[in-house]
Write an enzyme that holds these catalytic residues in place. Structure first.
Site, mmCIF file in Angstrom:
data_model
loop_
_atom_site.group_PDB
_atom_site.id
_atom_site.type_symbol
_atom_site.label_atom_id
_atom_site.label_comp_id
_atom_site.label_asym_id
_atom_site.label_seq_id
_atom_site.Cartn_x
_atom_site.Cartn_y
_atom_site.Cartn_z
ATOM 1 N N GLU A 190 0.638 -1.316 0.428
ATOM 2 C CA GLU A 190 0.007 0.056 0.243
ATOM 3 C C GLU A 190 1.027 1.345 0.145
ATOM 4 O O GLU A 190 0.924 2.239 0.296
ATOM 5 C CB GLU A 190 -0.684 0.005 0.953
ATOM 6 N N ASP A 351 -1.245 -1.442 -9.979
ATOM 7 C CA ASP A 351 -1.253 -2.474 -9.327
ATOM 8 C C ASP A 351 -1.621 -3.544 -11.470
ATOM 9 O O ASP A 351 -2.468 -2.957 -11.692
ATOM 10 C CB ASP A 351 -2.889 -2.489 -8.131
#
Lengths: 528, 274
Positions: A190, A351
């Site tokens: 993250e 991502d």
């Protein structure tokens, strides 16, 4: 001669989901969908680029749980079953749609798509897709980096240095086992940066990591080049910051490319659209409708009246969007290079699963982008973070600011009313793991105890996966995340109690070793 | 001709009867399905409705606590994979320990202006402290005392400022809104009496909230990372240009608001599927 660089970064991760105790398991589909829609299409793009002699650079993090699943024989054989079912369905679809030419050619497309996936998986890479990425890395086109062992969220475990160290070292060793060398970079899960990890990363030999934009912008002293050059942390690790412009063009729900009306509609899947009896054999045992991966419509617009997908038109759009992305990066580089006394680097991390899974055309967009950069555009070159260092070895020293790329830029998504209850247990388990490692420093005298201690470390690591807190907050599949958290914590606690009371249950231990089989060669001493 | 018409009418009547029977059959089926659902709790799987598929595994039930330890004894061979039936055969999840026998408070940072504290307190510790309060014990309230300990080695008395939050109802955690970025905090949990006496039960770890804006420090030191990895630190060079920096800083709040990062949008793939 280029005026600046683009560092394209993909973070590939899925939580460790593997349930040998069931013949099939819905949540394992996350992994199978990602293989079919993201990893194999990316592998195809990279293979073709290399075959065509197109020089490109991309940095990819493959997390330890993902690598573990990609190399797991049970999941490999289940994937083959998964893709073969889809080939079978696509064949039926060709027959079913023979009088509807628009759908029939799509059914044929999917048949080719799944057949190719099977070929790539089974024949070309002999079930081990990690080998493909290793090949690209050895060829110098892909820099594969690692991530914390189970995507552990550092700022929320920062009261236990040993726990953070284990997350880092286990990941480094795991990478080395699969890639034959130490990783040079680490994706912080993250992008969550915690100042404490700096020296642990250094000790582990990590050379660079990626941060959210404000982690660099708010660093102190103030970074002279903002996010357009790395900074060096006090321990001597390079921190690169994400460029928000390039993120926005791809990510933004409003302005991002993936929302174009000609792209494939994610939410219209034959698993929901077709007659139940017809589709039933391709659903899970519980018979609930779910995504199959055959989708016939394009986004069309804000309407329920979707039009059939046209691959040709979608490809034209992908090419157009790649051109637009590059045009914007060029303008950016031209602008920055005029005010900087070195060539800027634009860091664009995403991502990986956005490409192909959510944005079906994403892998082709990357293909178009890389080809355009190689052939048409001289303003920008692709580069990896480490290559940039070779060009600019001296960088500004600055302490990055605590941050993450999550909602609102900090930890709220992983620490809120839906999931805050987990931390007291996770912290306690970490504390107990350290206690166990210190109490039982000998590793070979008692093989059963040694196994129990290693399994305790695995259970702790699995419980620490940031995915569970994340899913609890999303509101979907929450029960599964709660169950996984409790399950690993329960197993850990039982192991702790059994080890402390010298009553290890050998059969039960074998059972959970078979289930939670990640990090087969872990050594619990990492917690000492 | 007449025969033809009669035949048509006859067929039509047949069709009507057939349709009526089908309707009746559907009704009967529906009724039995309702009964079945009512008593056996099996959902209608043929529903084509798309929606959140809230389901999860019923794995590992063999590992949950049971009365005798022997029940844990299973081998891989004795546990062939079975078909998953969804929610219906989901076992109860054992609750995690309520307490670990600790007496402590842990402080965590959530963002620039918010902290999170959780605690576990031992009854005997609480009783001892209440005993020392004598007659004031009954009017003592449990409070969190949040200290600003920026740049000090906190000894309990040298905080810059503090504020109290009353914590009641057996709660065991709290979100603390300090609204102060780039400051250090420490939290005590204790009893506060009406006359202002504060009795400490437990003290937390210190934490630092992140900076919410650009650093005031503009000194620049430069380092060659390669050299560092060879064991030699080489700080060199100074500069003062901030133009690039100022440019890229513009609108950083915007990015946070928009959350363009949205890692949540694609990670854990199907979680957000409609």
């Amino acid at each position: 001669m280029e005026k600046g660089y683009l560092s394209f970064i993909l973070h590939a991760h899925l939580p460790f989901v593997r349930h040998p105790e069931y013949t099939e398991f819905l949540e394992e589909d996350w992994f199978f969908e990602a293989i079919t829609e993201t990893y194999i299409p990316l592998i195809n793009v990279f293979d073709k680029l290399i075959e065509d002699g197109v020089d490109f650079r991309i940095t990819m993090s493959l997390t330890p749980p993902l690598i573990s699943m990609l190399t797991d024989t049970l999941l490999q054989s289940r994937y083959i079953r998964y893709v073969e079912k889809r080939i079978e369905l696509a064949e039926k679809e060709i027959g079913r749609t023979k009088h509807q030419s628009e759908f029939n050619r799509l059914a044929q497309m999917y048949h080719g798509y799944f057949t190719n996936a099977r070929y790539i998986f089974v024949e070309k890479y002999r079930r081990n897709l990690v080998a493909a990425f290793r090949k690209f890395q050895d060829a110098g086109n892909v820099e594969v980096i690692t991530c914390s062992a189970t995507h552990g969220y550092f700022p929320l475990m920062n009261n236990n240095v040993n726990a953070m160290r284990a997350q880092i070292h286990v990941a480094m060793n795991h990478y080395e086992k699969h890639f034959g060398r130490r990783p040079r970079g680490m994706w912080l899960s993250e992008c969550a940066y915690e100042p404490e990890i700096d020296r642990i990363l250094r000790e582990a030999g990590v050379r660079f990591f990626i941060m959210e934009t404000h982690g660099i912008l708010f660093a102190s002293p103030r970074p002279k080049y903002g996010v357009y050059a790395p900074i060096v942390t006090p321990s001597g690790i390079a921190a690169f910051g994400r460029d928000r412009e390039s993120s926005k063009q791809v990510w933004s729900a409003r302005e991002g490319y993936p929302g174009d009306f000609f792209y494939r509609e994610f939410y219209r899947d034959v698993g929901f659209d077709l007659d139940y009896d017809y589709i039933r054999p391709y659903l899970h045992g519980d018979g609930k409708r779910s995504n199959i991966g055959i989708k016939y419509y394009r986004i069309t617009g804000k309407t329920d009246q979707k039009e059939p997908y046209s691959p040709e038109k979608a490809m034209d759009k992908a090419a157009e969007h790649a051109g637009n992305f590059l045009f914007n990066r060029e303008k950016q580089v031209e602008h920055l290079s005029a005010v900087m006394d070195r060539k800027p680097i634009i860091v664009a991390p995403y991502d990986a699963e956005l490409f192909g899974h959510w944005w079906f055309e994403g892998p082709r967009w990357i293909d178009f982008l890389f080809r355009k950069i190689a052939s048409e555009h001289k303003t920008i070159s692709l580069i990896t973070p480490l290559e940039y260092f070779e060009k600019y070895p001296v960088n500004q020293v600055s302490t990055p600011a605590l941050s993450s790329w999550g909602y609102k830029g900090y930890h709220e998504y992983w620490l809120n009313e839906s999931n805050d209850w987990i931390y007291r247990h996770l912290h306690k388990a970490a504390e107990r793991m350290v206690e166990l490692a210190k109490t039982y420093p000998c590793r070979d005298e008692n093989p059963l105890q040694n196994r129990a201690l290693n399994q305790a470390a695995r259970e702790l690591l699995l419980a620490q996966s940031s995915d569970w807190a994340f899913i609890m907050k999303t509101g979907a599949m929450v029960e599964y995340a709660i169950k996984r958290t409790k399950e690993h914590l329960f197993r850990f606690t039982k192991l702790y109690d059994d080890i402390r009371s010298d009553k290890i249950d050998a059969a039960w231990l074998s059972d959970i070793e078979g289930k939670d089989n990640i990090f087969s060669d872990i050594g619990y001493h990492i917690y000492q | 001709m007449d025969k033809e018409i009669l035949k048509e009418i006859f067929l039509l009547i047949l069709e009507v009867i057939k349709a009526f029977c089908e309707m009746l059959w559907e009704k009967i089926k529906g009724f039995f399905r309702l009964l079945w659902d009512r008593f056996f709790g099996v959902a209608d799987i043929s529903s084509p409705e798309r929606g959140e598929v809230q389901e999860w595994g019923d794995t590992g039930e063999d590992t949950w606590p049971v009365t005798s330890k022997e029940s844990f004894v299973r081998t891989e061979e004795s546990l062939p994979p079975k078909e998953r039936k969804g929610m219906a055969d989901t076992p109860a999840i054992p609750e995690l320990p309520e307490d670990y026998g600790d007496n402590r408070i842990v402080l965590m940072v959530r963002d620039t202006g918010c902290l999170f504290a959780y605690w576990e307190l031992r009854k005997e510790v609480l009783d001892n402290i209440l005993n020392t309060l004598g007659s004031m014990a009954h009017s003592a309230k449990m409070v969190l005392r949040i200290y600003d300990v920026t740049d000090v080695i906190f000894n309990g008395n040298n905080a810059h400022t503090y504020f109290d939050i009353e914590v009641t109802g057996g709660t065991r955690s709290w979100y603390i809104h300090t609204g102060k970025p780039n400051r250090s905090f420490c939290a005590d949990i204790g009893f506060l009496t009406p006359n202002g006496t504060f009795r400490l039960i437990a003290r937390s770890n210190p934490v630092i909230t992140p900076r919410a804006g650009v650093s005031e420090v503009v000194d620049e030191a430069w380092m060659s990372i390669e050299a560092l990895y060879e064991g030699i630190g080489v700080p060199e060079g100074f500069g003062s240009s901030e133009s690039v920096f100022e440019r890229v800083c513009k609108g950083w709040e915007e990015i946070q608001k928009e959350s363009v990062s949205s890692p949540e949008a694609s990670r854990v793939l199907p979680v957000l599927k409609k």
